[in-house]
Design a protein around this motif. Structure first.
Motif, short mmCIF file in Angstrom:
data_model
loop_
_atom_site.label_atom_id
_atom_site.label_comp_id
_atom_site.label_asym_id
_atom_site.label_seq_id
_atom_site.Cartn_x
_atom_site.Cartn_y
_atom_site.Cartn_z
N LEU A 1 46.55 40.50 8.93
CA LEU A 1 45.63 39.79 8.05
C LEU A 1 45.14 38.50 8.71
O LEU A 1 43.95 38.18 8.67
N ILE A 2 46.05 37.78 9.35
CA ILE A 2 45.67 36.55 10.05
C ILE A 2 44.69 36.85 11.19
O ILE A 2 43.77 36.07 11.45
N LEU A 3 44.87 37.97 11.85
CA LEU A 3 44.03 38.34 12.99
C LEU A 3 42.79 39.14 12.59
O LEU A 3 42.02 39.56 13.46
N GLN A 4 42.60 39.37 11.31
CA GLN A 4 41.52 40.24 10.83
C GLN A 4 40.15 39.83 11.37
O GLN A 4 39.34 40.68 11.72
N LEU B 1 55.31 38.93 16.99
CA LEU B 1 54.30 39.93 16.59
C LEU B 1 52.89 39.38 16.79
O LEU B 1 52.00 40.08 17.27
N MET B 2 52.70 38.12 16.42
CA MET B 2 51.38 37.49 16.59
C MET B 2 50.99 37.47 18.06
O MET B 2 49.86 37.81 18.42
N ASN B 3 51.93 37.10 18.93
CA ASN B 3 51.63 37.05 20.37
C ASN B 3 51.33 38.44 20.92
O ASN B 3 50.39 38.61 21.70
N LEU B 4 52.11 39.43 20.53
CA LEU B 4 51.86 40.80 21.00
C LEU B 4 50.49 41.30 20.57
O LEU B 4 49.73 41.86 21.37
N LEU B 5 50.18 41.11 19.29
CA LEU B 5 48.90 41.62 18.78
C LEU B 5 47.72 40.81 19.33
O LEU B 5 46.69 41.39 19.69
N ALA B 6 47.87 39.50 19.42
CA ALA B 6 46.78 38.68 19.99
C ALA B 6 46.56 39.04 21.45
O ALA B 6 45.41 39.11 21.92
N ASN B 7 47.64 39.30 22.19
CA ASN B 7 47.49 39.71 23.58
C ASN B 7 46.83 41.07 23.69
O ASN B 7 46.04 41.31 24.61
#
Length: 146
Positions: free
Chosen positions: A10-13, A48-54
């Protein structure tokens, strides 16, 4: 666990929807049945944020080498799978993208403290270093045992 993943997505949407001239990224979730986990949710969500943002960064970078026609024919995709391992003792979270991948040299350093492939000021190198447990057993490349 799934709530943390969904919150991170949701944050990365805004980066996944393809706004501001970016190509959209399809997210495929295959969540298995997991028990409730006692953990440090802040640290886990940071990983999780770092993995998905990467993964998003990697897809955006690989798009620079692709034509719009190729991007449309092979849409950007991130797959997230959760399950229990065979022993039923560990939760396995697999995050895959269909980007260009990492060289073996980079793979050998992804858990090193302060390691980053990004330009100065664009990455901290803190993502995977906080996540590698002392009993890491060499799961498949590009996979991280949490």
């Amino acid at each position: 666990m799934h709530q943390g993943l969904d919150s991170t997505l949701l944050i990365l949407q805004h980066r996944l929807k393809g706004l501001s001239g970016r190509s959209p990224i399809e997210v495929i979730k295959e969540y298995g049945k997991l028990p409730e986990v006692q953990c440090y949710p802040g640290q886990l969500n940071q990983v999780l944020m770092n993995l998905l943002a990467n993964a998003i960064d990697a897809l955006e970078e690989s798009n620079q080498e692709r034509s719009p026609k190729d991007i449309k024919a092979n849409l950007n995709r991130i797959e997230i799978q959760t399950r229990l391992d065979d022993s039923q003792k560990y939760i396995v979270i697999c995050i895959r993208d269909n980007g260009m991948g990492m060289s073996l040299e980079i793979q050998q350093h992804i858990f090193d403290h302060l390691f980053t492939t990004k330009e100065a000021g664009k990455g901290t190198g803190l993502g995977l270093a906080i996540d590698r447990p002392s009993d890491y057993r060499g799961y498949p490349e590009r996979s991280v045992k949490l």
